[in-house]
Each structure stands twice: as structure tokens, then as C-alpha cells.
Design a protein around this motif. Structure first.
Motif, PDB file in Angstrom:
ATOM      1  N   LEU A  83      38.704  45.895  45.799  1.00 36.95           N
ATOM      2  CA  LEU A  83      37.820  46.641  44.990  1.00 36.95           C
ATOM      3  C   LEU A  83      36.955  47.639  45.796  1.00 36.95           C
ATOM      4  N   ASP A  84      36.494  48.677  45.100  1.00 38.31           N
ATOM      5  CA  ASP A  84      35.382  49.458  45.673  1.00 38.31           C
ATOM      6  C   ASP A  84      33.989  49.067  45.187  1.00 38.31           C
ATOM      7  N   ILE A  85      33.886  48.727  43.974  1.00 41.62           N
ATOM      8  CA  ILE A  85      32.480  48.332  43.267  1.00 41.62           C
ATOM      9  C   ILE A  85      32.944  47.048  42.711  1.00 41.62           C
ATOM     10  N   LEU A  86      32.030  46.270  42.831  1.00 42.45           N
ATOM     11  CA  LEU A  86      31.893  44.765  42.087  1.00 42.45           C
ATOM     12  C   LEU A  86      30.899  44.703  41.205  1.00 42.45           C
ATOM     13  N   ILE A  87      30.872  44.348  40.008  1.00 41.74           N
ATOM     14  CA  ILE A  87      29.904  44.139  39.058  1.00 41.74           C
ATOM     15  C   ILE A  87      29.801  42.580  38.505  1.00 41.74           C
ATOM     16  N   ILE A  88      28.501  42.030  38.835  1.00 44.26           N
ATOM     17  CA  ILE A  88      28.269  40.691  38.117  1.00 44.26           C
ATOM     18  C   ILE A  88      27.484  40.561  37.204  1.00 44.26           C
ATOM     19  N   PRO A  89      27.962  40.569  35.926  1.00 44.08           N
ATOM     20  CA  PRO A  89      27.105  40.362  34.777  1.00 44.08           C
ATOM     21  C   PRO A  89      26.454  39.073  34.582  1.00 44.08           C
ATOM     22  N   GLY A  90      25.583  39.041  33.610  1.00 41.46           N
ATOM     23  CA  GLY A  90      24.502  37.449  33.475  1.00 41.46           C
ATOM     24  C   GLY A  90      25.044  37.082  32.230  1.00 41.46           C
ATOM     25  N   GLY A  91      24.267  36.177  31.765  1.00 39.18           N
ATOM     26  CA  GLY A  91      24.429  35.350  30.540  1.00 39.18           C
ATOM     27  C   GLY A  91      23.363  34.396  30.670  1.00 39.18           C
ATOM     28  N   PRO A  92      23.156  33.326  29.664  1.00 37.63           N
ATOM     29  CA  PRO A  92      22.107  32.399  29.640  1.00 37.63           C
ATOM     30  C   PRO A  92      22.066  31.646  30.984  1.00 37.63           C
ATOM     31  N   LEU A  93      20.646  31.071  31.295  1.00 39.61           N
ATOM     32  CA  LEU A  93      20.355  30.572  32.571  1.00 39.61           C
ATOM     33  C   LEU A  93      21.766  29.528  32.999  1.00 39.61           C
ATOM     34  N   ARG A  94      21.953  28.575  31.939  1.00 39.82           N
ATOM     35  CA  ARG A  94      22.866  27.379  32.276  1.00 39.82           C
ATOM     36  C   ARG A  94      24.303  28.045  32.656  1.00 39.82           C
ATOM     37  N   ILE A 115      31.825  46.201  50.617  1.00 43.11           N
ATOM     38  CA  ILE A 115      32.421  47.198  49.986  1.00 43.11           C
ATOM     39  C   ILE A 115      31.411  48.280  49.392  1.00 43.11           C
ATOM     40  N   GLU A 116      31.841  49.258  48.660  1.00 40.72           N
ATOM     41  CA  GLU A 116      30.832  50.505  48.578  1.00 40.72           C
ATOM     42  C   GLU A 116      29.609  50.063  47.840  1.00 40.72           C
ATOM     43  N   TYR A 117      29.604  49.295  46.767  1.00 41.22           N
ATOM     44  CA  TYR A 117      28.601  48.864  45.836  1.00 41.22           C
ATOM     45  C   TYR A 117      28.912  47.464  45.453  1.00 41.22           C
ATOM     46  N   ILE A 118      27.982  46.575  45.186  1.00 41.21           N
ATOM     47  CA  ILE A 118      27.776  45.390  44.629  1.00 41.21           C
ATOM     48  C   ILE A 118      26.696  45.303  43.731  1.00 41.21           C
ATOM     49  N   CYS A 119      26.880  45.245  42.334  1.00 43.42           N
ATOM     50  CA  CYS A 119      25.927  45.260  41.586  1.00 43.42           C
ATOM     51  C   CYS A 119      25.981  44.217  40.480  1.00 43.42           C
ATOM     52  N   SER A 120      24.669  44.006  40.044  1.00 44.59           N
ATOM     53  CA  SER A 120      24.368  42.806  39.330  1.00 44.59           C
ATOM     54  C   SER A 120      23.797  43.430  37.904  1.00 44.59           C
ATOM     55  N   VAL A 121      23.912  42.694  36.641  1.00 43.01           N
ATOM     56  CA  VAL A 121      23.503  43.151  35.643  1.00 43.01           C
ATOM     57  C   VAL A 121      22.558  41.822  35.030  1.00 43.01           C
ATOM     58  N   CYS A 122      21.549  42.011  34.558  1.00 41.88           N
ATOM     59  CA  CYS A 122      20.548  40.928  34.060  1.00 41.88           C
ATOM     60  C   CYS A 122      20.400  39.826  34.889  1.00 41.88           C
ATOM     61  N   THR A 123      20.870  38.515  34.444  1.00 42.05           N
ATOM     62  CA  THR A 123      20.680  37.296  34.969  1.00 42.05           C
ATOM     63  C   THR A 123      21.701  37.114  36.269  1.00 42.05           C
ATOM     64  N   GLY A 124      22.396  38.412  36.298  1.00 40.90           N
ATOM     65  CA  GLY A 124      23.794  38.052  37.251  1.00 40.90           C
ATOM     66  C   GLY A 124      23.044  38.264  38.461  1.00 40.90           C
TER      67      GLY A 124
END
Length: 207
Positions: A83-94, A115-124
């Protein structure tokens, strides 16, 4: 220009918009106006597009999202391409707390630290915080999880007034729809502002 592979990590009870927003933005990004126009007419996306988006789960098995919709991933974390870019999304805290206790996934994320970018979205961001990669860096998350993130990871400088925060090769963003802003920010960083504006116009998003 190099075609970047973007991996989106999925897990049970993930929020759909957290991953679908960035996936659509990056998949629909084109190299120029002519290619952008073709994406609106052709059934299949052009092989020349700058981002190849794929999904991953720990085992490669189907997952159930927070809203109950089921998604079958492209790969498991063992057979994922580089991978060049990894995205980690979120969800409910549990749900994200369950992932933070999964050392196999946490180690897999850590192994992608260069890697080039690691990204998180919301609670990710909560998952990313567990890796230690955010220590000493600025980050953000959903407004309802800001306090939890700061208390859990005191070495992280949690910002409450930013939708997208970029520090080193780590990019975090606020809640749910902020993943679209984050993905457009990525497009701008890699391909330039005109490409980001063109993509935003394609999806009719005010960027």
C-alpha cells in the motif's frame, strides 16, 4: 505519475460513510478534465486513474457495518498488496475499542508506518492512537470523541477546531463526512489543487 494503492481497513460495525466517502473521492479522481468527464459515462473506471482503492479486513471475511449493511472486502491483511496509503475509518466506540485490543491488526498498522500516508476518519483516530504513531503529533476526531481520545492518549495533541489535521505522514479528520474533506485534501497534496477542485465538483461537494 505513479498510481497509488489505497487500502481501507474494514471491521464489524464500521461506519459506512467513514470509508465510502474517501473511497468514492479517490476512486473518482482523474488525471485531467477529459478523463474526469469519461468517469461520468463509462461503467468501468479508467485503468489510468491515479488511485486504486481496495478494502481489507483481518480475515478477508464479510463484515457487518454499523447500519447493518454487509460488505465483502477485497483482501485480508495477510494477502494485501503493498500500500501507498492506508485509511482507518471509525465507528461506535465499542467497535473501535475492540480493534484496539486486536494486537494482530495493531501490529499490521504499525508495520505500515513508513508508507506515504496513514489516515484516520472519525473515531478511527482511536485505533491509530493505540499504535503509538500519533504520540507527539497533532490529531483530531469526531467532536464527541475528542475528550476520550485525549484522555486515552495524553501524548497526542488533540485539536478540536480542525476538520483535517496533517502531521508528518499522518492525516486525521473529524466525524463521518469529514472523510470526504480528508480525501480531497489528499488529492490536493498529491495531484494539486486543480485536481481536488475538479473531483469536488464531480461529486458536487463544497470543498
Amino acid at each position: 505519475m505513479k498510481r497509488r494503492k489505497v487500502g481501507i481497513l474494514l471491521f464489524d460495525y464500521v461506519d459506512i460513510l467513514d470509508f465510502a466517502g474517501p473511497a468514492e473521492v479517490l476512486a473518482l479522481t482523474a488525471n485531467n478534465k477529459a478523463e474526469q468527464a469519461l468517469t461520468l459515462y463509462k461503467k468501468e473506471l479508467l485503468p489510468t486513474r491515479p488511485f486504486e482503492v481496495l478494502t481489507l479486513t483481518e480475515t478477508g471475511e464479510e463484515i457487518k457495518t454499523h447500519s447493518g449493511i454487509k460488505v465483502k472486502p477485497d483482501f485480508n491483511i495477510d494477502d494485501s498488496p503493498d500500500l501507498d496509503i492506508l485509511i482507518i475509518p471509525g465507528g461506535p466506540l465499542r467497535a473501535v475499542q475492540s480493534i484496539t485490543k486486536n494486537q494482530r491488526i495493531i501490529d499490521w498498522i504499525i508495520n505500515h508506518r513508513s508508507i506515504e500516508y496513514i489516515c484516520s476518519v472519525c473515531t478511527g483516530a482511536y485505533i491509530l492512537g493505540t499504535t503509538g504513531l500519533l504520540d507527539g503529533k497533532k490529531a483530531t476526531t469526531h467532536h464527541l470523541a475528542l475528550k476520550v481520545l485525549q484522555e486515552k492518549y495524553p501524548e497526542v495533541r488533540v485539536l478540536s477546531d480542525h476538520k483535517v489535521v496533517h502531521d508528518g505522514n499522518l492525516i486525521t479528520c473529524g466525524g463521518v463526512s469529514s472523510g470526504i474533506n480528508m480525501a480531497l485534501y489528499l488529492v490536493e497534496q498529491i495531484l494539486g489543487k486543480p485536481a481536488a477542485e475538479r473531483t469536488a465538483k464531480t461529486i458536487e461537494f463544497v470543498h
